[in-house]
Design an enzyme around this catalytic site. Sequence first.
Site, PDB file in Angstrom:
ATOM      1  CG  HIS A 143      -1.968   1.040   1.239  1.00  0.00           C
ATOM      2  ND1 HIS A 143      -1.714   2.370   1.471  1.00  0.00           N
ATOM      3  CD2 HIS A 143      -3.307   0.959   1.037  1.00  0.00           C
ATOM      4  CE1 HIS A 143      -2.837   3.059   1.418  1.00  0.00           C
ATOM      5  NE2 HIS A 143      -3.823   2.225   1.158  1.00  0.00           N
ATOM      6  CG  HIS A 177       0.583   5.061  10.077  1.00  0.00           C
ATOM      7  ND1 HIS A 177       0.306   6.277   9.473  1.00  0.00           N
ATOM      8  CD2 HIS A 177       1.934   4.975  10.138  1.00  0.00           C
ATOM      9  CE1 HIS A 177       1.445   6.880   9.173  1.00  0.00           C
ATOM     10  NE2 HIS A 177       2.440   6.118   9.572  1.00  0.00           N
ATOM     11  CD  GLU A 206      -2.382  10.142   9.615  1.00  0.00           C
ATOM     12  OE1 GLU A 206      -3.481   9.557   9.436  1.00  0.00           O
ATOM     13  OE2 GLU A 206      -1.292   9.561   9.502  1.00  0.00           O
ATOM     14  CG  HIS A 215      -6.379   9.047  13.929  1.00  0.00           C
ATOM     15  ND1 HIS A 215      -6.701   8.581  12.674  1.00  0.00           N
ATOM     16  CD2 HIS A 215      -7.435   8.725  14.723  1.00  0.00           C
ATOM     17  CE1 HIS A 215      -7.882   7.978  12.701  1.00  0.00           C
ATOM     18  NE2 HIS A 215      -8.342   8.061  13.939  1.00  0.00           N
ATOM     19  CG  HIS A 268      -4.177   6.184  12.757  1.00  0.00           C
ATOM     20  ND1 HIS A 268      -3.055   6.750  13.334  1.00  0.00           N
ATOM     21  CD2 HIS A 268      -3.985   6.307  11.421  1.00  0.00           C
ATOM     22  CE1 HIS A 268      -2.233   7.196  12.408  1.00  0.00           C
ATOM     23  NE2 HIS A 268      -2.766   6.933  11.217  1.00  0.00           N
TER      24      HIS A 268
END
Length: 468
Positions: A306, A349, A355, A379, A385
Amino acid sequence: MEQKNTIITVTNQSPSNDLDYLSGFGNHFSSEAIAGALPPAQNSPLICPYGLYAEQISGTSFTAPRKLNLRSWLYRIKPSVTHEPFQPRLPNHGKLVSEFNQSSSSANPTQLRWKPVDTPEEPTDFIDGLYTVCGAGSSYLRHGFAIHMYAANNSMENCAFCNADGDFLIVPQKGRLWITTECGRLRVSPGEIVVIPQGFRFVVDLPDGPSRGYIAEVFGTHFQLPDLGPIGANGLAASRDFLAPTAWFEEGSRPGYTIVQKFGGELFTAKQDFSPFNVVAWHGNYVPYKYDLSKFCPYNTVLFDHSDPSINTVLTAPTDKSGVALLDFVIFPPRWLVAEHTFRPPYYHRNCMSEFMGLIHGGYEAKADGFLPGGASLHCCMTPHGPDTKTYEATVALGNEPGPHRIADTMAFMFESCLIPRVCAWALESPFTDPDYYQCWSGLRSHFTHETKSVELQNGHTEKKKSA
Protein backbone atom coordinates in the site's frame (compact mmCIF):
# COMPACT_ATOMS: atom_id res chain seq x y z
CA MET A 1 7.37 34.49 -14.31
CA GLU A 2 5.10 36.45 -16.59
CA GLN A 3 2.64 34.10 -18.28
CA LYS A 4 -0.11 34.65 -20.76
CA ASN A 5 -3.53 34.47 -19.16
CA THR A 6 -5.86 31.67 -20.16
CA ILE A 7 -9.52 32.58 -19.63
CA ILE A 8 -11.90 29.70 -18.95
CA THR A 9 -15.68 30.01 -18.78
CA VAL A 10 -17.27 27.69 -16.23
CA THR A 11 -21.00 27.11 -16.64
CA ASN A 12 -23.14 26.43 -13.58
CA GLN A 13 -26.74 25.24 -13.59
CA SER A 14 -28.10 28.61 -14.67
CA PRO A 15 -26.62 30.45 -17.66
CA SER A 16 -26.76 33.67 -15.66
CA ASN A 17 -24.22 32.15 -13.28
CA ASP A 18 -21.48 31.70 -15.91
CA LEU A 19 -18.15 33.06 -14.71
CA ASP A 20 -14.82 33.54 -16.41
CA TYR A 21 -11.68 32.31 -14.66
CA LEU A 22 -7.94 32.62 -15.18
CA SER A 23 -6.18 29.26 -15.43
CA GLY A 24 -2.92 28.38 -13.72
CA PHE A 25 -1.16 28.05 -10.35
CA GLY A 26 1.29 30.74 -9.27
CA ASN A 27 0.98 32.66 -12.55
CA HIS A 28 1.31 36.43 -12.76
CA PHE A 29 -2.20 37.31 -13.90
CA SER A 30 -3.68 40.51 -15.29
CA SER A 31 -7.42 41.22 -15.35
CA GLU A 32 -9.59 44.23 -16.23
CA ALA A 33 -13.33 44.70 -15.76
CA ILE A 34 -13.02 47.81 -17.96
CA ALA A 35 -10.55 47.82 -20.84
CA GLY A 36 -7.63 50.14 -20.21
CA ALA A 37 -8.02 50.21 -16.42
CA LEU A 38 -4.54 48.72 -15.87
CA PRO A 39 -1.68 51.23 -16.09
CA PRO A 40 0.26 50.25 -19.21
CA ALA A 41 3.87 50.66 -18.10
CA GLN A 42 4.10 51.01 -14.31
CA ASN A 43 2.38 49.99 -11.09
CA SER A 44 1.70 53.33 -9.45
CA PRO A 45 1.42 56.29 -11.84
CA LEU A 46 0.63 59.74 -10.55
CA ILE A 47 -2.88 59.46 -11.99
CA CYS A 48 -4.24 55.97 -12.67
CA PRO A 49 -6.62 55.29 -15.58
CA TYR A 50 -10.23 56.26 -14.83
CA GLY A 51 -9.09 58.08 -11.68
CA LEU A 52 -8.56 54.80 -9.78
CA TYR A 53 -6.34 54.36 -6.73
CA ALA A 54 -3.36 51.97 -6.89
CA GLU A 55 -3.02 49.67 -3.88
CA GLN A 56 -0.63 46.77 -3.36
CA ILE A 57 -1.38 43.70 -1.23
CA SER A 58 1.72 41.74 -0.20
CA GLY A 59 1.58 38.08 0.82
CA THR A 60 5.31 37.83 1.52
CA SER A 61 7.99 40.22 2.70
CA PHE A 62 9.33 42.59 0.05
CA THR A 63 12.70 40.81 0.05
CA ALA A 64 11.45 37.22 -0.22
CA PRO A 65 13.16 35.33 -3.08
CA ARG A 66 11.53 36.11 -6.38
CA LYS A 67 10.32 32.52 -6.86
CA LEU A 68 8.43 32.79 -3.54
CA ASN A 69 7.45 36.47 -3.66
CA LEU A 70 3.68 37.02 -3.67
CA ARG A 71 1.96 40.34 -4.28
CA SER A 72 -0.76 41.92 -6.41
CA TRP A 73 -1.64 45.46 -7.45
CA LEU A 74 -5.31 46.42 -7.16
CA TYR A 75 -6.81 49.43 -8.97
CA ARG A 76 -9.86 50.50 -7.04
CA ILE A 77 -12.46 53.24 -6.87
CA LYS A 78 -11.59 54.03 -3.23
CA PRO A 79 -8.62 52.64 -1.24
CA SER A 80 -9.30 50.11 1.50
CA VAL A 81 -7.81 52.44 4.14
CA THR A 82 -10.91 54.66 4.16
CA HIS A 83 -12.76 53.13 7.08
CA GLU A 84 -13.45 54.00 10.71
CA PRO A 85 -11.22 52.60 13.50
CA PHE A 86 -11.55 48.90 14.31
CA GLN A 87 -13.51 47.96 17.41
CA PRO A 88 -13.87 44.54 19.08
CA ARG A 89 -16.85 42.74 17.58
CA LEU A 90 -19.68 42.29 20.06
CA PRO A 91 -20.92 39.90 21.14
CA ASN A 92 -17.64 38.03 21.27
CA HIS A 93 -17.53 35.06 18.89
CA GLY A 94 -15.93 32.81 21.50
CA LYS A 95 -15.04 29.80 19.34
CA LEU A 96 -12.15 31.01 17.20
CA VAL A 97 -8.57 30.30 18.29
CA SER A 98 -5.19 31.21 16.82
CA GLU A 99 -3.02 30.91 19.95
CA PHE A 100 -2.90 27.27 20.99
CA ASN A 101 -1.85 26.91 24.62
CA GLN A 102 -3.19 25.54 27.91
CA SER A 103 -5.64 28.41 28.31
CA SER A 104 -7.32 27.94 24.92
CA SER A 105 -7.05 24.19 24.23
CA SER A 106 -5.84 20.90 25.63
CA ALA A 107 -3.59 18.00 24.69
CA ASN A 108 -5.43 14.77 23.96
CA PRO A 109 -3.73 11.67 22.48
CA THR A 110 -6.99 9.69 22.24
CA GLN A 111 -8.39 8.84 18.83
CA LEU A 112 -11.24 11.32 18.29
CA ARG A 113 -14.17 11.28 15.90
CA TRP A 114 -17.08 13.64 15.32
CA LYS A 115 -20.43 13.06 13.68
CA PRO A 116 -21.78 15.60 11.17
CA VAL A 117 -23.15 18.73 12.84
CA ASP A 118 -26.75 19.81 12.36
CA THR A 119 -27.87 22.88 10.48
CA PRO A 120 -28.11 25.86 12.88
CA GLU A 121 -31.62 26.66 14.06
CA GLU A 122 -30.99 30.41 14.25
CA PRO A 123 -29.93 32.53 11.24
CA THR A 124 -26.17 31.98 11.00
CA ASP A 125 -23.79 33.29 8.35
CA PHE A 126 -20.33 32.00 7.46
CA ILE A 127 -18.56 34.10 10.11
CA ASP A 128 -20.81 33.10 13.00
CA GLY A 129 -20.88 29.49 11.79
CA LEU A 130 -17.10 29.13 12.10
CA TYR A 131 -15.57 27.27 15.03
CA THR A 132 -12.06 26.01 15.69
CA VAL A 133 -11.59 22.29 16.31
CA CYS A 134 -7.85 22.08 16.92
CA GLY A 135 -4.50 23.56 15.98
CA ALA A 136 -0.94 24.30 17.01
CA GLY A 137 1.38 27.27 17.13
CA SER A 138 0.57 30.95 16.98
CA SER A 139 -0.62 33.45 14.42
CA TYR A 140 1.39 36.13 16.27
CA LEU A 141 4.58 34.10 15.90
CA ARG A 142 3.73 33.37 12.23
CA HIS A 143 4.08 29.62 12.62
CA GLY A 144 1.31 27.10 13.05
CA PHE A 145 -2.08 26.05 11.81
CA ALA A 146 -5.72 25.87 12.84
CA ILE A 147 -8.45 23.52 11.70
CA HIS A 148 -11.95 24.94 11.69
CA MET A 149 -15.35 23.71 10.64
CA TYR A 150 -18.39 25.76 9.68
CA ALA A 151 -22.15 25.29 9.57
CA ALA A 152 -24.27 28.15 8.23
CA ASN A 153 -27.70 28.81 6.77
CA ASN A 154 -27.56 32.52 5.85
CA SER A 155 -25.61 34.59 3.36
CA MET A 156 -23.45 37.42 4.70
CA GLU A 157 -25.26 40.75 4.52
CA ASN A 158 -23.69 44.22 4.24
CA CYS A 159 -20.37 42.97 5.57
CA ALA A 160 -17.15 41.36 4.39
CA PHE A 161 -14.71 39.07 6.18
CA CYS A 162 -10.91 39.49 6.25
CA ASN A 163 -8.51 37.01 7.83
CA ALA A 164 -5.32 38.79 8.88
CA ASP A 165 -3.97 35.64 10.56
CA GLY A 166 -3.37 33.30 7.66
CA ASP A 167 -4.58 31.56 4.51
CA PHE A 168 -7.92 29.73 4.48
CA LEU A 169 -8.23 26.47 2.54
CA ILE A 170 -11.99 25.88 2.49
CA VAL A 171 -13.48 22.44 1.75
CA PRO A 172 -17.28 22.70 1.35
CA GLN A 173 -19.07 19.44 2.12
CA LYS A 174 -22.70 20.49 1.77
CA GLY A 175 -24.10 23.44 -0.15
CA ARG A 176 -22.39 25.66 -2.70
CA LEU A 177 -20.46 28.79 -1.75
CA TRP A 178 -20.67 31.88 -3.94
CA ILE A 179 -17.66 33.88 -2.89
CA THR A 180 -16.98 37.49 -3.84
CA THR A 181 -13.39 38.65 -3.39
CA GLU A 182 -11.48 41.81 -4.22
CA CYS A 183 -10.12 40.03 -7.31
CA GLY A 184 -13.52 38.82 -8.52
CA ARG A 185 -16.10 36.10 -7.96
CA LEU A 186 -15.79 32.35 -7.39
CA ARG A 187 -18.47 29.66 -7.45
CA VAL A 188 -17.39 26.72 -5.28
CA SER A 189 -19.30 23.44 -5.01
CA PRO A 190 -18.77 20.40 -2.78
CA GLY A 191 -15.99 18.45 -4.45
CA GLU A 192 -14.06 21.67 -5.03
CA ILE A 193 -11.79 23.64 -2.72
CA VAL A 194 -11.04 27.34 -2.53
CA VAL A 195 -8.01 29.12 -1.04
CA ILE A 196 -8.46 32.68 0.28
CA PRO A 197 -4.99 34.09 0.97
CA GLN A 198 -4.26 36.10 4.09
CA GLY A 199 -5.59 39.65 3.99
CA PHE A 200 -8.17 39.41 1.20
CA ARG A 201 -11.67 40.64 1.95
CA PHE A 202 -14.46 38.34 0.87
CA VAL A 203 -18.16 37.58 1.20
CA VAL A 204 -19.78 34.14 1.30
CA ASP A 205 -23.30 33.73 -0.11
CA LEU A 206 -25.21 30.46 0.23
CA PRO A 207 -27.33 29.86 -2.92
CA ASP A 208 -28.51 26.46 -1.66
CA GLY A 209 -29.31 27.54 1.88
CA PRO A 210 -27.67 25.42 4.60
CA SER A 211 -23.99 24.73 4.11
CA ARG A 212 -21.20 23.12 6.08
CA GLY A 213 -17.57 22.22 5.56
CA TYR A 214 -14.00 22.23 6.74
CA ILE A 215 -11.22 24.82 6.79
CA ALA A 216 -7.45 24.53 7.20
CA GLU A 217 -5.70 27.77 8.14
CA VAL A 218 -1.92 28.16 7.95
CA PHE A 219 0.11 30.88 9.67
CA GLY A 220 3.28 32.36 8.20
CA THR A 221 3.41 30.41 4.95
CA HIS A 222 1.32 29.72 1.85
CA PHE A 223 0.16 26.66 -0.03
CA GLN A 224 2.26 25.32 -2.89
CA LEU A 225 2.05 22.45 -5.33
CA PRO A 226 4.12 19.50 -4.04
CA ASP A 227 7.24 18.47 -5.90
CA LEU A 228 6.66 15.41 -8.07
CA GLY A 229 10.09 13.80 -7.71
CA PRO A 230 10.38 10.46 -9.56
CA ILE A 231 6.75 10.74 -10.70
CA GLY A 232 8.07 13.13 -13.35
CA ALA A 233 6.64 16.27 -14.90
CA ASN A 234 2.95 15.30 -14.85
CA GLY A 235 0.40 13.93 -12.40
CA LEU A 236 -1.42 14.76 -9.17
CA ALA A 237 -2.90 18.30 -9.32
CA ALA A 238 -2.14 20.00 -12.65
CA SER A 239 -1.34 23.72 -12.58
CA ARG A 240 -3.77 24.41 -15.41
CA ASP A 241 -6.74 23.20 -13.35
CA PHE A 242 -6.42 25.89 -10.67
CA LEU A 243 -8.76 28.79 -11.42
CA ALA A 244 -8.46 32.40 -10.29
CA PRO A 245 -11.26 34.97 -10.64
CA THR A 246 -11.45 37.73 -13.22
CA ALA A 247 -11.88 41.37 -12.24
CA TRP A 248 -15.40 42.38 -11.20
CA PHE A 249 -16.50 45.44 -9.25
CA GLU A 250 -19.44 47.21 -7.72
CA GLU A 251 -19.70 50.93 -7.07
CA GLY A 252 -22.06 53.26 -5.28
CA SER A 253 -22.71 54.21 -1.71
CA ARG A 254 -23.04 51.46 0.95
CA PRO A 255 -23.70 53.26 4.26
CA GLY A 256 -22.83 51.22 7.32
CA TYR A 257 -20.90 48.56 5.43
CA THR A 258 -18.87 46.51 7.94
CA ILE A 259 -15.45 44.94 7.59
CA VAL A 260 -15.06 42.00 10.00
CA GLN A 261 -11.38 41.27 10.53
CA LYS A 262 -9.94 38.20 12.23
CA PHE A 263 -6.79 39.32 14.00
CA GLY A 264 -5.01 37.08 16.50
CA GLY A 265 -8.06 34.83 16.56
CA GLU A 266 -10.31 37.69 17.68
CA LEU A 267 -12.87 39.51 15.57
CA PHE A 268 -12.88 43.27 15.05
CA THR A 269 -15.23 45.45 13.01
CA ALA A 270 -14.80 48.70 11.11
CA LYS A 271 -17.47 50.74 9.31
CA GLN A 272 -17.14 52.27 5.86
CA ASP A 273 -19.56 53.74 3.31
CA PHE A 274 -18.64 51.67 0.24
CA SER A 275 -18.21 48.09 -0.90
CA PRO A 276 -14.68 46.67 -0.64
CA PHE A 277 -15.30 44.97 -3.99
CA ASN A 278 -14.55 48.11 -5.97
CA VAL A 279 -11.45 46.79 -7.74
CA VAL A 280 -11.80 47.57 -11.45
CA ALA A 281 -8.52 45.90 -12.47
CA TRP A 282 -5.65 44.00 -10.91
CA HIS A 283 -2.45 42.19 -11.73
CA GLY A 284 -0.12 39.94 -9.73
CA ASN A 285 0.37 36.44 -8.37
CA TYR A 286 -1.25 36.83 -4.94
CA VAL A 287 -4.85 35.88 -5.61
CA PRO A 288 -7.70 33.64 -4.41
CA TYR A 289 -8.17 30.43 -6.39
CA LYS A 290 -10.24 27.27 -6.57
CA TYR A 291 -9.65 23.67 -7.68
CA ASP A 292 -11.95 20.81 -8.71
CA LEU A 293 -10.82 17.67 -6.86
CA SER A 294 -12.23 15.42 -9.61
CA LYS A 295 -9.41 16.66 -11.87
CA PHE A 296 -6.76 15.17 -9.58
CA CYS A 297 -4.65 12.45 -11.22
CA PRO A 298 -3.97 9.88 -8.46
CA TYR A 299 -1.09 7.42 -8.30
CA ASN A 300 -1.17 4.01 -6.68
CA THR A 301 0.81 0.80 -6.37
CA VAL A 302 0.45 -1.54 -9.36
CA LEU A 303 2.01 -4.71 -7.94
CA PHE A 304 2.15 -5.07 -4.15
CA ASP A 305 1.90 -3.18 -0.85
CA HIS A 306 0.00 0.00 0.00
CA SER A 307 1.44 3.38 -1.00
CA ASP A 308 1.93 6.05 1.65
CA PRO A 309 -0.90 8.65 1.61
CA SER A 310 1.55 11.43 0.71
CA ILE A 311 1.32 10.15 -2.89
CA ASN A 312 -2.06 11.93 -3.11
CA THR A 313 -1.01 15.39 -1.88
CA VAL A 314 -2.90 18.20 -3.60
CA LEU A 315 -1.29 21.19 -1.86
CA THR A 316 1.40 21.59 0.77
CA ALA A 317 2.32 24.42 3.14
CA PRO A 318 6.03 23.82 3.76
CA THR A 319 8.26 24.44 6.75
CA ASP A 320 11.92 25.44 6.58
CA LYS A 321 12.86 21.75 6.95
CA SER A 322 12.98 19.94 3.62
CA GLY A 323 10.21 17.38 3.18
CA VAL A 324 8.40 18.35 6.37
CA ALA A 325 5.04 20.08 5.96
CA LEU A 326 3.39 22.54 8.26
CA LEU A 327 0.23 21.23 6.64
CA ASP A 328 -0.45 18.92 3.70
CA PHE A 329 -3.84 18.65 2.01
CA VAL A 330 -4.21 15.04 0.85
CA ILE A 331 -7.23 13.42 -0.81
CA PHE A 332 -8.49 9.86 -1.24
CA PRO A 333 -10.40 10.01 -4.53
CA PRO A 334 -11.98 7.30 -6.70
CA ARG A 335 -9.25 4.98 -8.01
CA TRP A 336 -8.37 1.38 -8.87
CA LEU A 337 -6.89 -1.06 -6.34
CA VAL A 338 -4.87 -3.80 -8.05
CA ALA A 339 -2.12 -4.83 -5.60
CA GLU A 340 -1.54 -8.58 -5.38
CA HIS A 341 -1.29 -10.59 -2.11
CA THR A 342 -1.62 -7.26 -0.29
CA PHE A 343 -3.77 -5.85 2.50
CA ARG A 344 -5.27 -3.11 0.35
CA PRO A 345 -6.88 -0.72 2.87
CA PRO A 346 -4.62 1.78 4.65
CA TYR A 347 -2.21 -0.02 6.96
CA TYR A 348 -2.20 0.19 10.75
CA HIS A 349 -0.07 3.15 11.63
CA ARG A 350 1.60 5.32 14.25
CA ASN A 351 2.77 8.57 12.71
CA CYS A 352 5.12 11.35 13.83
CA MET A 353 2.70 13.62 11.92
CA SER A 354 -0.86 14.35 13.11
CA GLU A 355 -3.82 13.55 10.88
CA PHE A 356 -7.24 15.25 10.71
CA MET A 357 -9.63 13.58 8.29
CA GLY A 358 -12.93 14.61 6.73
CA LEU A 359 -15.36 13.04 4.28
CA ILE A 360 -17.04 15.04 1.52
CA HIS A 361 -19.22 12.26 0.12
CA GLY A 362 -19.49 8.48 -0.06
CA GLY A 363 -17.60 6.21 2.30
CA TYR A 364 -14.00 5.74 3.38
CA GLU A 365 -12.17 2.51 2.61
CA ALA A 366 -10.73 2.07 6.12
CA LYS A 367 -13.99 2.50 8.01
CA ALA A 368 -16.97 0.25 7.26
CA ASP A 369 -19.32 2.52 9.20
CA GLY A 370 -19.39 5.44 11.64
CA PHE A 371 -17.31 7.84 9.53
CA LEU A 372 -19.96 9.90 7.75
CA PRO A 373 -19.93 12.73 5.19
CA GLY A 374 -19.58 15.95 7.15
CA GLY A 375 -17.93 14.15 10.05
CA ALA A 376 -14.26 14.22 11.05
CA SER A 377 -11.57 12.33 12.93
CA LEU A 378 -8.28 13.28 14.58
CA HIS A 379 -5.31 10.98 15.16
CA CYS A 380 -2.51 12.91 16.84
CA CYS A 381 1.21 12.29 16.80
CA MET A 382 2.04 8.61 17.51
CA THR A 383 -1.58 7.72 18.30
CA PRO A 384 -2.34 4.30 16.75
CA HIS A 385 -5.00 4.16 14.05
CA GLY A 386 -6.04 2.09 11.08
CA PRO A 387 -8.88 0.03 9.56
CA ASP A 388 -11.76 -0.95 11.81
CA THR A 389 -12.65 -4.55 12.63
CA LYS A 390 -15.26 -4.95 9.89
CA THR A 391 -12.89 -3.64 7.23
CA TYR A 392 -10.05 -5.91 8.34
CA GLU A 393 -12.18 -9.06 8.49
CA ALA A 394 -13.89 -8.35 5.16
CA THR A 395 -10.56 -7.69 3.44
CA VAL A 396 -8.87 -10.84 4.75
CA ALA A 397 -11.92 -12.92 3.79
CA LEU A 398 -11.39 -11.98 0.12
CA GLY A 399 -8.15 -13.94 0.03
CA ASN A 400 -4.81 -13.23 -1.62
CA GLU A 401 -6.05 -12.58 -5.15
CA PRO A 402 -9.30 -10.58 -4.99
CA GLY A 403 -8.79 -9.11 -8.46
CA PRO A 404 -8.91 -5.45 -9.49
CA HIS A 405 -11.39 -3.31 -7.59
CA ARG A 406 -12.43 0.27 -8.30
CA ILE A 407 -13.20 2.51 -5.32
CA ALA A 408 -16.02 4.75 -6.54
CA ASP A 409 -18.38 7.42 -5.20
CA THR A 410 -16.03 8.72 -2.53
CA MET A 411 -13.97 11.76 -1.67
CA ALA A 412 -12.18 11.74 1.67
CA PHE A 413 -9.34 14.06 2.61
CA MET A 414 -6.69 14.63 5.25
CA PHE A 415 -5.02 17.67 6.77
CA GLU A 416 -1.63 16.39 7.99
CA SER A 417 0.82 18.43 10.04
CA CYS A 418 4.24 18.01 11.65
CA LEU A 419 2.93 19.99 14.65
CA ILE A 420 0.97 18.35 17.46
CA PRO A 421 -2.52 19.89 17.66
CA ARG A 422 -4.26 20.92 20.83
CA VAL A 423 -8.03 20.41 20.86
CA CYS A 424 -10.55 23.11 21.78
CA ALA A 425 -12.87 22.48 24.72
CA TRP A 426 -16.07 22.88 22.71
CA ALA A 427 -14.84 20.25 20.25
CA LEU A 428 -14.21 17.77 23.06
CA GLU A 429 -17.52 18.58 24.74
CA SER A 430 -19.59 18.68 21.55
CA PRO A 431 -22.73 16.52 21.43
CA PHE A 432 -21.45 15.38 18.03
CA THR A 433 -18.34 13.77 19.53
CA ASP A 434 -18.42 10.00 19.01
CA PRO A 435 -17.59 8.53 22.45
CA ASP A 436 -17.65 4.97 21.08
CA TYR A 437 -15.07 5.54 18.33
CA TYR A 438 -12.47 3.36 20.06
CA GLN A 439 -14.82 0.39 19.91
CA CYS A 440 -14.46 0.09 16.13
CA TRP A 441 -11.11 -1.64 16.85
CA SER A 442 -12.18 -3.62 19.93
CA GLY A 443 -13.18 -6.66 17.83
CA LEU A 444 -9.73 -7.12 16.33
CA ARG A 445 -8.70 -10.55 17.61
CA SER A 446 -5.43 -12.41 17.52
CA HIS A 447 -4.88 -14.52 14.40
CA PHE A 448 -1.47 -15.68 15.59
CA THR A 449 -0.75 -19.40 15.12
CA HIS A 450 2.32 -21.50 15.85
CA GLU A 451 3.37 -25.14 16.37
CA THR A 452 5.40 -26.75 19.19
CA LYS A 453 7.65 -29.73 18.43
CA SER A 454 10.28 -31.70 20.32
CA VAL A 455 13.89 -31.63 19.18
CA GLU A 456 16.37 -34.28 20.40
CA LEU A 457 19.64 -32.74 21.55
CA GLN A 458 23.11 -34.36 21.29
CA ASN A 459 23.26 -34.83 25.08
CA GLY A 460 20.23 -37.07 24.96
CA HIS A 461 17.78 -34.54 26.31
CA THR A 462 14.83 -33.07 24.41
CA GLU A 463 13.85 -29.42 24.00
CA LYS A 464 10.51 -28.00 22.93
CA LYS A 465 10.84 -25.39 20.18
CA LYS A 466 8.16 -23.17 18.68
CA SER A 467 7.99 -22.57 14.98
CA ALA A 468 5.64 -20.39 13.06
